[in-house]
Write a protein that holds these residues in place. Structure first.
Motif, PDB file in Angstrom:
ATOM      1  N   GLY A   1      76.620  73.833 -29.689  1.00 42.01           N
ATOM      2  CA  GLY A   1      75.544  74.870 -30.404  1.00 42.01           C
ATOM      3  C   GLY A   1      76.023  74.660 -31.969  1.00 42.01           C
ATOM      4  O   GLY A   1      76.840  74.466 -32.203  1.00 42.01           O
TER       5      GLY A   1
ATOM      6  N   ASP B   1      63.768  72.604 -32.049  1.00 39.74           N
ATOM      7  CA  ASP B   1      63.459  73.727 -31.248  1.00 39.74           C
ATOM      8  C   ASP B   1      64.089  75.015 -31.757  1.00 39.74           C
ATOM      9  O   ASP B   1      64.318  75.916 -30.825  1.00 39.74           O
ATOM     10  CB  ASP B   1      63.992  73.478 -29.731  1.00 39.74           C
ATOM     11  CG  ASP B   1      65.773  73.306 -29.948  1.00 39.74           C
ATOM     12  OD1 ASP B   1      66.267  73.403 -30.985  1.00 39.74           O
ATOM     13  OD2 ASP B   1      66.363  72.963 -28.845  1.00 39.74           O
ATOM     14  N   TRP B   2      64.061  75.130 -33.076  1.00 42.61           N
ATOM     15  CA  TRP B   2      64.361  76.368 -33.622  1.00 42.61           C
ATOM     16  C   TRP B   2      63.445  76.814 -34.715  1.00 42.61           C
ATOM     17  O   TRP B   2      63.365  76.234 -35.890  1.00 42.61           O
ATOM     18  CB  TRP B   2      65.782  76.428 -34.136  1.00 42.61           C
ATOM     19  CG  TRP B   2      66.421  77.692 -34.486  1.00 42.61           C
ATOM     20  CD1 TRP B   2      66.519  78.412 -35.719  1.00 42.61           C
ATOM     21  CD2 TRP B   2      67.454  78.252 -33.526  1.00 42.61           C
ATOM     22  NE1 TRP B   2      67.103  79.453 -35.554  1.00 42.61           N
ATOM     23  CE2 TRP B   2      67.705  79.596 -34.350  1.00 42.61           C
ATOM     24  CE3 TRP B   2      67.867  78.214 -32.257  1.00 42.61           C
ATOM     25  CZ2 TRP B   2      68.608  80.639 -33.712  1.00 42.61           C
ATOM     26  CZ3 TRP B   2      68.561  79.082 -31.766  1.00 42.61           C
ATOM     27  CH2 TRP B   2      68.929  80.231 -32.376  1.00 42.61           C
TER      28      TRP B   2
ATOM     29  N   TYR C   1      72.935  81.389 -35.236  1.00 45.97           N
ATOM     30  CA  TYR C   1      72.514  80.560 -34.060  1.00 45.97           C
ATOM     31  C   TYR C   1      73.035  81.691 -32.869  1.00 45.97           C
ATOM     32  O   TYR C   1      72.296  81.847 -31.835  1.00 45.97           O
ATOM     33  CB  TYR C   1      73.475  79.320 -33.888  1.00 45.97           C
ATOM     34  CG  TYR C   1      73.552  78.951 -32.576  1.00 45.97           C
ATOM     35  CD1 TYR C   1      72.805  78.053 -32.267  1.00 45.97           C
ATOM     36  CD2 TYR C   1      74.798  79.139 -31.658  1.00 45.97           C
ATOM     37  CE1 TYR C   1      72.748  77.737 -30.877  1.00 45.97           C
ATOM     38  CE2 TYR C   1      74.891  78.565 -30.443  1.00 45.97           C
ATOM     39  CZ  TYR C   1      73.800  77.714 -29.948  1.00 45.97           C
ATOM     40  OH  TYR C   1      73.630  77.326 -28.585  1.00 45.97           O
ATOM     41  N   PHE C   2      74.331  82.240 -32.977  1.00 48.74           N
ATOM     42  CA  PHE C   2      74.894  83.199 -31.998  1.00 48.74           C
ATOM     43  C   PHE C   2      73.973  84.612 -32.024  1.00 48.74           C
ATOM     44  O   PHE C   2      73.914  85.095 -30.845  1.00 48.74           O
ATOM     45  CB  PHE C   2      76.355  83.527 -32.142  1.00 48.74           C
ATOM     46  CG  PHE C   2      77.079  82.169 -32.271  1.00 48.74           C
ATOM     47  CD1 PHE C   2      77.254  81.597 -31.104  1.00 48.74           C
ATOM     48  CD2 PHE C   2      77.550  81.530 -33.381  1.00 48.74           C
ATOM     49  CE1 PHE C   2      78.352  80.545 -30.990  1.00 48.74           C
ATOM     50  CE2 PHE C   2      78.420  80.419 -33.213  1.00 48.74           C
ATOM     51  CZ  PHE C   2      78.529  79.778 -32.189  1.00 48.74           C
ATOM     52  N   LEU C   3      73.516  85.078 -33.022  1.00 46.09           N
ATOM     53  CA  LEU C   3      72.772  86.191 -33.327  1.00 46.09           C
ATOM     54  C   LEU C   3      71.242  85.979 -33.071  1.00 46.09           C
ATOM     55  O   LEU C   3      70.445  86.878 -32.707  1.00 46.09           O
ATOM     56  CB  LEU C   3      72.819  86.919 -34.310  1.00 46.09           C
ATOM     57  CG  LEU C   3      74.251  87.374 -34.661  1.00 46.09           C
ATOM     58  CD1 LEU C   3      74.454  88.004 -36.108  1.00 46.09           C
ATOM     59  CD2 LEU C   3      75.045  88.472 -33.631  1.00 46.09           C
ATOM     60  N   GLY C   4      70.700  84.802 -32.713  1.00 41.05           N
ATOM     61  CA  GLY C   4      69.331  84.451 -32.343  1.00 41.05           C
ATOM     62  C   GLY C   4      68.382  84.872 -33.547  1.00 41.05           C
ATOM     63  O   GLY C   4      67.105  85.352 -33.477  1.00 41.05           O
ATOM     64  N   VAL C   5      68.998  84.551 -34.969  1.00 38.95           N
ATOM     65  CA  VAL C   5      68.155  84.898 -36.089  1.00 38.95           C
ATOM     66  C   VAL C   5      67.134  83.790 -36.454  1.00 38.95           C
ATOM     67  O   VAL C   5      67.562  82.508 -36.299  1.00 38.95           O
ATOM     68  CB  VAL C   5      69.113  85.054 -37.409  1.00 38.95           C
ATOM     69  CG1 VAL C   5      68.337  85.312 -38.491  1.00 38.95           C
ATOM     70  CG2 VAL C   5      70.009  86.180 -37.152  1.00 38.95           C
ATOM     71  N   HIS C   6      65.762  84.135 -36.510  1.00 42.12           N
ATOM     72  CA  HIS C   6      64.628  83.125 -36.626  1.00 42.12           C
ATOM     73  C   HIS C   6      64.016  83.584 -38.157  1.00 42.12           C
ATOM     74  O   HIS C   6      62.994  83.157 -38.060  1.00 42.12           O
ATOM     75  CB  HIS C   6      63.790  83.107 -35.628  1.00 42.12           C
ATOM     76  CG  HIS C   6      64.444  82.476 -34.247  1.00 42.12           C
ATOM     77  ND1 HIS C   6      64.438  81.059 -33.999  1.00 42.12           N
ATOM     78  CD2 HIS C   6      65.089  83.197 -33.236  1.00 42.12           C
ATOM     79  CE1 HIS C   6      64.976  80.935 -32.833  1.00 42.12           C
ATOM     80  NE2 HIS C   6      65.592  82.300 -32.242  1.00 42.12           N
TER      81      HIS C   6
END
Length: 469
Positions: free
Chosen positions: A183, A50-51, A112-117
């Motif tokens: 997480g 899911d990432w 993960y915490f900054l939502g980097v994709h």
């Protein structure tokens, strides 16, 4: 005479205590390097689920590319790191590499915490991590070589010491899996803190060379192996009036650092380097893909959770610890590094076949056969990267030039790391066609590793036979 004997005993006691301290500190340091490399393998299944950009049909391919980004950078930088380690302050270089490794691991966790994709971000972080981690191995091998280069039981010492690889993998797997439920970012941050904290300890406490502690290790080894003891002295303590002259003489007698091409031409370096290319390809495929494999292959008809898969994978590393120690003991006993490595490589082929064929029957089968595979796969990998590299880096052909050790170890481990980069990358693509194809690739790689050892093993056998007549 009694005063001299007491001084000699005191010197030997100081030497042993310092050697134990160096072993312990370098063991912990390199274990922390491997612990910080484990999170990508632990979080693979979560990322693929899911990432973005690792989810979807191309997810395994991109996860493989992430592995190769780290390992290719590590392999390329390793050769330069060996040269640097031969010339730099080993204590400061090792500490800097550990602190920088903590920073790169923390950057991956922050994603993960900054939502980097962004795939580019993950690749860049992995490349940076590979570059800074490359300095770790030449440094720790050079430091241990400085303190144990003349030890007659080098294979055993290195076999025990090199269990740091598997111990680090175990610690990294357990730490990353334990906090995964909070997480996947925490799986990177915890090992990052550990390696950075140990980096500070190394900077403060590590003594990289006996001369830095005022010890003349070569004379001490002569005395402990039956010498008269007259040559044993503590530099800078006896003959205080000659202290400055002794320091100048010690600096003048330091051997020159060996050249890169010159090191490649040393006897045995190239065959062992290319053997490690294929051995490390197999070992690192398990390092980066075993938790993912366990998660996606049912055991006794049941699929394990992400956390359980990560923790179960440490069985392979536990086998690796005992395999490395056993290989070191056996090679010391028979005095044949190539024969020992070839034996373990040969037996790892049926071990892999058994694990793939029968590992899914029950949890007991899975644990037992995974342990067996780790035992035989990691045995030669451990032996070649430590005792063999130390042998080759201090051989008679270079007149005991210990400053060649970091360069030789970097060549051997750097070449092996190219294979380590290739294995996980190929697995990312081949696994989409089925895991039987992956295991076939691993068996072919082990067979090729054996090919490079045939001549060396034959020479060792002939030498042993000739020595008996």
């Amino acid at each position: 005479m009694e005063a001299a004997a007491a001084a000699s005993a005191s010197a030997r006691g100081r030497l042993r205590s310092r050697q134990y301290a160096v072993l312990g500190l370098t063991f912990a340091a390199y274990a922390s390097f491997h612990a910080s490399r484990k999170p990508p393998s632990i979080v693979k299944a979560v990322l693929s689920a899911d990432w973005a950009p690792f989810s979807g049909p191309r997810g395994p391919h991109r996860l493989g590319e992430l592995d190769v980004a780290f390992l290719s950078a590590y392999a390329a930088a390793m050769f330069a790191a060996g040269h640097l380690a031969d010339r730099a302050d080993l204590r400061r270089l090792l500490a800097a590499a550990m602190l920088a490794s903590g920073a790169t691991s923390a950057a991956l966790g922050a994603a993960y915490f900054l939502g980097v994709h962004s795939l580019a971000f993950f690749l860049a972080a992995q490349v940076a991590s590979g570059i800074v981690q490359s300095a770790g191995w030449p440094c720790v091998v050079a430091v241990v070589g400085n303190w144990f280069g003349h030890a007659s039981s080098r294979g055993t010492i290195m076999g025990v010491w090199n269990s740091h690889t598997s111990v680090g993998n175990i610690a990294g797997s357990v730490l990353a899996a334990a906090v995964l439920e909070f997480g996947w970012g925490w799986s990177f941050l915890v090992p990052a803190f550990v390696i950075a904290a140990l980096g500070v300890v190394v900077l403060v406490f590590l003594i990289a060379h006996p001369m830095d502690a005022g010890l003349d290790i070569e004379s001490m080894e002569v005395e402990m192996n039956g010498g008269s003891g007259e040559e044993v002295e503590l530099l800078g303590e006896d003959k205080k009036e000659d202290e400055d002259a002794l320091e100048v003489e010690a600096v003048a007698e330091l051997p020159r650092a060996i050249g890169f091409l010159e090191a490649w031409r040393l006897p045995g370096v190239a065959p062992f380097a290319f053997c490690l290319f294929f051995s490390k390809l197999v070992a690192y495929t398990f390092l980066y893909w075993l938790p993912f494999y366990i998660r996606n292959n049912a055991v006794a008809g049941q699929f394990l959770s992400h956390k359980a898969s990560g923790i179960l994978s440490v069985v392979f590393d536990i086998g690796g610890v005992l395999g490395g120690i056993s290989a070191g003991l056996l090679s010391d006993k028979i005095g044949a590094r190539a024969v020992t490595s070839a034996l373990f490589l040969f037996l790892s082929i049926p071990a892999l076949i058994l694990y793939r064929t029968y590992g899914s029957i029950s949890m007991h089968h899975n644990i037992g056969l995974m342990f067996l595979a780790g035992y035989f796969v990691n045995g030669p990998y451990s032996l070649i990267t430590t005792a063999v590299a130390t042998d080759l880096g201090t051989q008679d052909a270079i007149k005991g030039n210990s400053r060649a050790l970091a360069t030789v170890s970097a060549i051997i481990d750097g070449t092996g790391s190219v294979g380590a980069a290739l294995g996980p990358l190929l697995t990312g693509y081949i696994s989409t066609r089925g895991w039987n194809s992956v295991f076939f690739m691993l068996i072919v790689s082990i067979s090729l590793a054996l090919v490079f050892l045939i001549r060396l093993a034959k020479d060792e056998i002939v030498s042993k036979i000739s020595a008996r007549h």
